[in-house]
Design a protein around this motif. Sequence first.
Motif, PDB file in Angstrom:
ATOM      1  N   GLY A 122      13.062  -7.433  11.762  1.00  0.00           N
ATOM      2  CA  GLY A 122      12.652  -7.357  13.160  1.00  0.00           C
ATOM      3  C   GLY A 122      12.658  -8.753  13.754  1.00  0.00           C
ATOM      4  O   GLY A 122      12.095  -9.679  13.181  1.00  0.00           O
ATOM      5  N   GLN A 123      13.280  -8.916  14.912  1.00  0.00           N
ATOM      6  CA  GLN A 123      13.391 -10.222  15.561  1.00  0.00           C
ATOM      7  C   GLN A 123      12.608 -10.236  16.872  1.00  0.00           C
ATOM      8  O   GLN A 123      12.407  -9.207  17.499  1.00  0.00           O
ATOM      9  CB  GLN A 123      14.871 -10.537  15.863  1.00  0.00           C
ATOM     10  N   ASP A 124      12.207 -11.424  17.293  1.00  0.00           N
ATOM     11  CA  ASP A 124      11.499 -11.639  18.555  1.00  0.00           C
ATOM     12  C   ASP A 124      10.259 -10.762  18.643  1.00  0.00           C
ATOM     13  O   ASP A 124      10.131  -9.903  19.512  1.00  0.00           O
ATOM     14  CB  ASP A 124      12.415 -11.389  19.759  1.00  0.00           C
ATOM     15  N   PRO A 150       8.962  -5.731  17.471  1.00  0.00           N
ATOM     16  CA  PRO A 150      10.151  -6.576  17.640  1.00  0.00           C
ATOM     17  C   PRO A 150      11.007  -6.074  18.801  1.00  0.00           C
ATOM     18  O   PRO A 150      10.963  -4.902  19.154  1.00  0.00           O
ATOM     19  CB  PRO A 150      10.891  -6.435  16.311  1.00  0.00           C
ATOM     20  N   SER A 151      11.787  -6.975  19.392  1.00  0.00           N
ATOM     21  CA  SER A 151      12.673  -6.562  20.479  1.00  0.00           C
ATOM     22  C   SER A 151      13.994  -6.017  19.948  1.00  0.00           C
ATOM     23  O   SER A 151      14.669  -5.269  20.647  1.00  0.00           O
ATOM     24  CB  SER A 151      12.943  -7.731  21.426  1.00  0.00           C
ATOM     25  N   ARG A 152      14.361  -6.394  18.720  1.00  0.00           N
ATOM     26  CA  ARG A 152      15.592  -5.871  18.115  1.00  0.00           C
ATOM     27  C   ARG A 152      15.463  -5.934  16.600  1.00  0.00           C
ATOM     28  O   ARG A 152      14.602  -6.620  16.072  1.00  0.00           O
ATOM     29  CB  ARG A 152      16.816  -6.647  18.582  1.00  0.00           C
ATOM     30  N   TYR A 153      16.323  -5.187  15.940  1.00  0.00           N
ATOM     31  CA  TYR A 153      16.337  -5.134  14.474  1.00  0.00           C
ATOM     32  C   TYR A 153      17.714  -5.543  13.997  1.00  0.00           C
ATOM     33  O   TYR A 153      18.714  -4.981  14.424  1.00  0.00           O
ATOM     34  CB  TYR A 153      16.013  -3.720  13.982  1.00  0.00           C
ATOM     35  N   GLU A 162      17.837   3.228  14.539  1.00  0.00           N
ATOM     36  CA  GLU A 162      19.269   2.921  14.497  1.00  0.00           C
ATOM     37  C   GLU A 162      19.611   2.030  13.302  1.00  0.00           C
ATOM     38  O   GLU A 162      20.617   2.251  12.621  1.00  0.00           O
ATOM     39  CB  GLU A 162      19.694   2.240  15.801  1.00  0.00           C
ATOM     40  N   ALA A 163      18.771   1.030  13.048  1.00  0.00           N
ATOM     41  CA  ALA A 163      18.998   0.155  11.894  1.00  0.00           C
ATOM     42  C   ALA A 163      18.865   0.946  10.595  1.00  0.00           C
ATOM     43  O   ALA A 163      19.671   0.780   9.669  1.00  0.00           O
ATOM     44  CB  ALA A 163      18.015  -1.012  11.914  1.00  0.00           C
ATOM     45  N   ALA A 215      24.766  -6.415  11.729  1.00  0.00           N
ATOM     46  CA  ALA A 215      24.606  -5.543  12.888  1.00  0.00           C
ATOM     47  C   ALA A 215      23.235  -5.789  13.505  1.00  0.00           C
ATOM     48  O   ALA A 215      22.310  -6.235  12.824  1.00  0.00           O
ATOM     49  CB  ALA A 215      24.745  -4.081  12.485  1.00  0.00           C
ATOM     50  N   SER A 216      23.130  -5.500  14.795  1.00  0.00           N
ATOM     51  CA  SER A 216      21.865  -5.647  15.505  1.00  0.00           C
ATOM     52  C   SER A 216      21.641  -4.389  16.332  1.00  0.00           C
ATOM     53  O   SER A 216      22.566  -3.890  16.981  1.00  0.00           O
ATOM     54  CB  SER A 216      21.935  -6.881  16.411  1.00  0.00           C
TER      55      SER A 216
END
Length: 175
Positions: A39-41, A128-131, A17-18, A10-11
């Motif tokens: 954490g990405q980006d 990060p921009s997304r998890y 939320e994560a 999931a992202s």
Amino acid sequence: MNEQARRTIASYATYQEAERAVDHLSDQGFPVERVAIIGQDLRLVEQVTGRMGNGGAALHGAASGALPGALIGWIFGVLNWLNPVVSGLLLALYGLIFGALVGALLGLLVHAAQRGRRDFASVSSMQPSRYEVVADEAVADEAVRLLAALSSGTGTSTSSGASKSSVPRSGSTAT
């Protein structure tokens, strides 16, 4: 150390939320020790907090020097065999004062040496921009099934305060 093959299950846009998704997996009895939140980006965000003048540089330097000075003074005081408590506290106080003075002077010197190139104070953080929630390949399908129940609203709700509008996106990226 043996690295397990992992798959993104999931992202999410926010960490909450994560965290809610992993909490849901835990509530369902899923082996969460086989899950990670990544954490990405990443991006560096430097928030400017104000101007830095001579007084601010000296104050910042004094604060930076006071703690190490107190610690070194305390250590020297504790090594005194006759009356370690009194001498430890007294030398810690002297060390704090000496460290603050030396730190203030160094803060002023560094600020003057920069000649106005960086006359502001700031706080840096990584964002990060997304998890992504990833799981070991052997249990990833079960995790996706359990998270599908969470996104449809039939799962047990948690108290993390995340909204149900964020739907996990499953993927097959190995990490």
